[in-house]
Each structure stands twice: as structure tokens, then as C-alpha cells.
Design a protein around this motif. Structure first.
Motif, PDB file in Angstrom:
ATOM      1  N   UNK A 198       7.002   4.575 -15.138  1.00 11.48           N
ATOM      2  CA  UNK A 198       7.347   5.720 -15.973  1.00 11.48           C
ATOM      3  C   UNK A 198       6.091   6.088 -16.768  1.00 11.48           C
ATOM      4  N   UNK A 199       5.474   7.226 -16.544  1.00  7.40           N
ATOM      5  CA  UNK A 199       5.920   8.288 -15.661  1.00  7.40           C
ATOM      6  C   UNK A 199       5.559   7.992 -14.202  1.00  7.40           C
ATOM      7  N   UNK A 200       6.360   8.574 -13.298  1.00  8.47           N
ATOM      8  CA  UNK A 200       5.981   8.571 -11.884  1.00  8.47           C
ATOM      9  C   UNK A 200       4.903   9.633 -11.724  1.00  8.47           C
ATOM     10  N   UNK A 201       3.921   9.360 -10.901  1.00  6.45           N
ATOM     11  CA  UNK A 201       2.804  10.319 -10.826  1.00  6.45           C
ATOM     12  C   UNK A 201       2.540  10.785  -9.399  1.00  6.45           C
ATOM     13  N   UNK A 228      19.992 -20.010   5.142  1.00  5.11           N
ATOM     14  CA  UNK A 228      18.697 -19.689   4.523  1.00  5.11           C
ATOM     15  C   UNK A 228      18.748 -18.294   3.878  1.00  5.11           C
ATOM     16  N   UNK A 229      18.124 -18.185   2.718  1.00  4.71           N
ATOM     17  CA  UNK A 229      18.123 -16.901   2.006  1.00  4.71           C
ATOM     18  C   UNK A 229      17.111 -15.946   2.640  1.00  4.71           C
ATOM     19  N   UNK A 230      17.357 -14.622   2.481  1.00  8.31           N
ATOM     20  CA  UNK A 230      16.376 -13.636   2.938  1.00  8.31           C
ATOM     21  C   UNK A 230      15.162 -13.645   2.014  1.00  8.31           C
ATOM     22  N   UNK A 231      14.106 -13.004   2.477  1.00  4.87           N
ATOM     23  CA  UNK A 231      12.881 -12.915   1.682  1.00  4.87           C
ATOM     24  C   UNK A 231      13.117 -12.063   0.444  1.00  4.87           C
ATOM     25  N   UNK A 232      12.494 -12.437  -0.652  1.00  2.00           N
ATOM     26  CA  UNK A 232      12.578 -11.632  -1.889  1.00  2.00           C
ATOM     27  C   UNK A 232      11.368 -10.706  -1.938  1.00  2.00           C
ATOM     28  N   UNK A 233      11.646  -9.424  -1.997  1.00  2.00           N
ATOM     29  CA  UNK A 233      10.556  -8.432  -1.994  1.00  2.00           C
ATOM     30  C   UNK A 233      10.672  -7.547  -3.235  1.00  2.00           C
ATOM     31  N   UNK A 234       9.572  -7.386  -3.954  1.00  2.00           N
ATOM     32  CA  UNK A 234       9.553  -6.455  -5.084  1.00  2.00           C
ATOM     33  C   UNK A 234       8.917  -5.143  -4.624  1.00  2.00           C
ATOM     34  N   UNK A 235       9.645  -4.051  -4.832  1.00  2.00           N
ATOM     35  CA  UNK A 235       9.124  -2.733  -4.460  1.00  2.00           C
ATOM     36  C   UNK A 235       8.718  -2.002  -5.745  1.00  2.00           C
ATOM     37  N   UNK A 236       7.436  -1.727  -5.875  1.00  4.12           N
ATOM     38  CA  UNK A 236       6.951  -1.029  -7.073  1.00  4.12           C
ATOM     39  C   UNK A 236       6.733   0.441  -6.702  1.00  4.12           C
ATOM     40  N   UNK A 237       7.443   1.307  -7.407  1.00 13.54           N
ATOM     41  CA  UNK A 237       7.408   2.734  -7.102  1.00 13.54           C
ATOM     42  C   UNK A 237       6.533   3.431  -8.147  1.00 13.54           C
ATOM     43  N   UNK A 238       5.359   3.906  -7.703  1.00 11.18           N
ATOM     44  CA  UNK A 238       4.420   4.544  -8.649  1.00 11.18           C
ATOM     45  C   UNK A 238       4.519   6.069  -8.633  1.00 11.18           C
ATOM     46  N   UNK A 239       5.143   6.630  -7.603  1.00  4.96           N
ATOM     47  CA  UNK A 239       5.226   8.092  -7.459  1.00  4.96           C
ATOM     48  C   UNK A 239       4.798   8.481  -6.060  1.00  4.96           C
ATOM     49  N   UNK A 240       4.246   9.695  -5.919  1.00  9.76           N
ATOM     50  CA  UNK A 240       3.802  10.171  -4.602  1.00  9.76           C
ATOM     51  C   UNK A 240       4.886  10.967  -3.894  1.00  9.76           C
ATOM     52  N   UNK A 241       4.492  11.603  -2.821  1.00  6.90           N
ATOM     53  CA  UNK A 241       5.399  12.483  -2.064  1.00  6.90           C
ATOM     54  C   UNK A 241       6.649  11.751  -1.603  1.00  6.90           C
ATOM     55  N   UNK A 242       6.520  10.462  -1.302  1.00  4.20           N
ATOM     56  CA  UNK A 242       7.650   9.706  -0.742  1.00  4.20           C
ATOM     57  C   UNK A 242       8.938   9.925  -1.541  1.00  4.20           C
ATOM     58  N   UNK A 243       8.834  10.026  -2.859  1.00  2.00           N
ATOM     59  CA  UNK A 243      10.050  10.218  -3.671  1.00  2.00           C
ATOM     60  C   UNK A 243      10.110  11.565  -4.360  1.00  2.00           C
ATOM     61  N   UNK A 244       9.335  12.539  -3.881  1.00  2.00           N
ATOM     62  CA  UNK A 244       9.277  13.824  -4.602  1.00  2.00           C
ATOM     63  C   UNK A 244      10.477  14.717  -4.305  1.00  2.00           C
TER      64      UNK A 244
END
Ligand SMILES: NC(=O)C[C@H](N)C(=O)O
Length: 344
Positions: free
Chosen positions: A57-60, A1-17
Motif C-alpha cells: 500500500x500503495x500499489x504502484x 504431507x503438507x503443501x508448500x507454503x508460498x508468500x505472494x507479495x503484490x506490489x502493483x503492475x498491470x497484472x492487477x490493474x
């Protein structure tokens, strides 16, 4: 069985700053880090999920979030709804509660988890909560029971309904809470869902096309001792204003001994501005008939928001305007939930 397909949408924020001379600012390389994420929880040892990323784009910094961007996010998710088992939205914490509330209305397809998360410290910082929150969000997106699937916020140790959250701390790792509605689940060594928090959707408006609402069609006013009719009139004189969230005291009380203020509210309602009342305390509910001081606002034509959070109230007004409704239709729709945002 295949793993779940997950889309991760990156809008910005401290997490990637990253640190810059002006302070923390969004940076683009988080998508790479996500792709190389191997340290997933025990649920994935047999069946790793298939992660795909979409970086905006742009990340905010989320202080720059706007209603038109909520609509774009909702459309981006709806367009890909059949291609994925779940969605994770990475977002700054400052306006995360507004976006998670907005998505619960603006996404008009149901049945898959849309998990909004962020972080208090960037990914690369020592003791950052970014990795844990991201992995928990992915795990929730993969394992949330279908009966519970909805727009939710995963942050620290809590899983919460998206339109019930509010930011309670700029310093603690448990930055969000759901003070007016029980948690959907808890994150500890295991992820525990509370199976009874099933959601019924108001499907009435789902066929109406959405138009990005004008930024200045909604306003928010918090009552304070000394608030004057002049101030209220000045705000309500904005020609584009269609809806106003009024944060009243306690169970919906307002200074009823100030007839000028009540007259100003009455005049605004007469001009077609919908005045929606919410309660200021974290754990507050509007119940106009509790105190004599609660009779002023409904008397002036304002509507009770019940236990709506201020964030869910503002975004609901924007949503109903985006549906193209007039004041009478908006007033009617405010009495019933669109997506579990209020208790009846
Ligand atoms: N912790 C955070 O994400 C705060 C940041 N200013 C944002 O909302 O984008």
C-alpha cells in the motif's frame, strides 16, 4: 504431507490493474482472486500449496519503483524467510528487470526460490496472461530444485535468472528474455528446469548492514553519435553522484577521437565517480581489447561490466553503495559476481 507454503507479495503492475478514466491503474482486489485460485497445475492436485498474500500500500505502476522499495521488498522477504518455502513477487513489467536484479543482490539469504512475475494484460481481461503467469510462478516456487533456487523471473514460456533478464516486448506475452545467459527452464505443458544453472553466491558482503541508497547516487548514460563532453560533465557535476553506468557501443567502444569526452570521463573517475561500462546490443559483452576504439574507456579509468545487463549494472551500483562501500571498494567488487549476474 503438507503443501508448500508460498508468500505472494503484490506490489502493483498491470497484472492487477483496472480500467480507469486515465487508463489502467493498480487495484487492490487481486489478493482476493489469488486466495480463490483453484485452477492450479497438475503438480498440485495431490498437495495444494498454502498461499498467503501481502499486498503493498500503495500499489504502484512499476514506473514508480525506487531503490528504497527494493530494499523494503528484500527486508520483507528476509524477515519471513524461515516461514515459507518460496516467494512470488507480483510486479509491473516496465521495471521488473531492475527489481529482479536488485533482489538478487539485496536479499542476502539463499536456498529458496524468489519468483518475480507480472502480466501484459490485467487478470480480468479476455486472453490475459495474468492467470497463466501467476500459476506458473507459484508452480516454479513450489517445485524448483533446491540446487537451482534463486531469484528468478517467470514470464510466458521462460524461466530466467533474475539478474539476467531484460524486457524485450511491450506487446508479446513472452515479454522478457535472458539474451546473455541460458534459460533456467521452460514452461510448456510441463515445467522443465535446466539443472546445471546452479548459482554460487559471493558471501563477502552479506554481513554488511544495508542503507537505502539515495536515488541520485547512480546515473546511466547511453552513448550516441554526437554525445558531448559538456553533456557528460553536466551529468557528472551532480554532487551526490557516486556511480555511472555507461552503455557503450558493441564490445565497449566509444568515440576515442573526442579527447574532451575521454577527459571528462577521466575527470569524473578522479573525483571518485565509478564508471561502469556495459554493452548496448541485447547480446553484447564488453571486451575492451577487441578494437582500438575500445582502449579509450579503460584508459580513462572506466571499468568493464563484461556481460552485465544495463539493469543488473545499475542495481549492482546501488547495492554496493547501499553496503556503504567507497569508490575503491566498489571498483573491486564490480570485478566479481555477487549473485551470478556476470560471467567471468
Ligand atoms: N505490463 C505492465 O505491468 C506495465 C505497467 N506499466 C507496469 O510496469 O506497472
Amino acid at each position: 504431507m503438507m503443501g508448500q507454503r508460498i508468500l505472494i507479495i503484490y506490489t502493483g503492475g498491470t497484472i492487477g490493474m483496472k480500467q480507469t478514466r486515465e487508463g489502467l491503474a493498480p487495484a487492490a482486489d487481486l489478493a482476493e482472486e489469488i486466495r480463490s485460485l483453484v485452477e492450479l497445475g497438475p503438480a498440485f492436485q495431490q498437495q495444494p500449496p498454502i498461499l498467503e498474500t501481502l499486498a503493498y500500500d500503495p500499489l504502484i505502476d512499476s514506473s514508480d519503483m525506487r531503490p528504497a522499495l527494493w530494499l523494503k521488498l528484500a527486508i520483507d522477504i528476509e524477515k519471513r524467510y524461515d516461514d515459507y518455502d518460496g516467494f512470488v513477487v507480483l510486479h509491473g513489467t516496465d521495471t521488473l528487470a531492475y527489481t529482479s536484479s536488485a533482489l538478487s543482490y539485496f536479499i542476502r539469504r539463499w536456498g529458496k526460490p524468489v519468483v518475480v512475475t507480472g502480466a501484459q494484460l490485467p487478470f480480468g481481461f479476455p486472453r490475459s496472461d495474468a492467470r497463466a503467469n501467476l500459476i506458473s510462478a507459484i508452480e516454479v516456487a513450489c517445485t524448483m530444485p533446491g540446487s537451482l533456487a534463486q531469484v528468478c523471473v517467470v514470464f510466458g514460456s521462460r524461466i530466467m535468472r533474475g539478474n539476467r533478464v531484460t524486457k524485450i516486448s511491450a506487446r508479446a506475452y513472452d515479454a522478457f528474455d535472458s539474451p546473455r545467459y541460458p534459460l533456467l527452464g521452460k514452461i510448456g505443458i510441463d515445467i522443465e528446469f535446466q539443472g546445471s544453472r546452479r548459482l554460487t553466491h559471493g558471501e563477502r558482503l552479506a554481513s554488511r548492514p544495508l542503507q537505502a541508497p539515495a536515488d541520485d547516487s547512480v546515473a546511466m548514460v547511453r552513448l550516441f553519435p554526437g554525445i558531448s563532453a559538456n553533456l557528460f560533465n553536466a551529468i557528472c557535476s551532480a554532487p551526490s553522484l557516486r556511480g555511472l553506468v555507461l552503455e557503450a557501443y558493441g564490445s565497449g567502444n566509444a568515440p576515442t577521437r573526442d579527447p574532451a569526452l575521454m577527459d571528462a570521463i577521466r575527470a569524473a573517475v578522479k573525483r571518485g565517480i565509478v564508471v561502469l561500462v556495459v554493452s548496448q546490443p541485447l547480446d553484447g559483452v564488453v571486451s575492451f581489447d577487441r578494437y582500438a576504439a575500445g582502449s579509450g574507456l579503460p584508459g580513462a579509468g572506466a571499468i568493464s561490466g563484461g556481460d552485465l545487463t544495463p539493469e543488473a549494472a545499475v542495481t549492482k551500483l546501488y547495492y554496493l553503495i547501499a553496503c556503504g562501500l567507497d569508490a575503491a571498494q566498489i571498483t573491486r567488487e564490480l570485478q566479481r559476481p555477487v549473485s551470478g549476474e556476470m560471467s567471468l
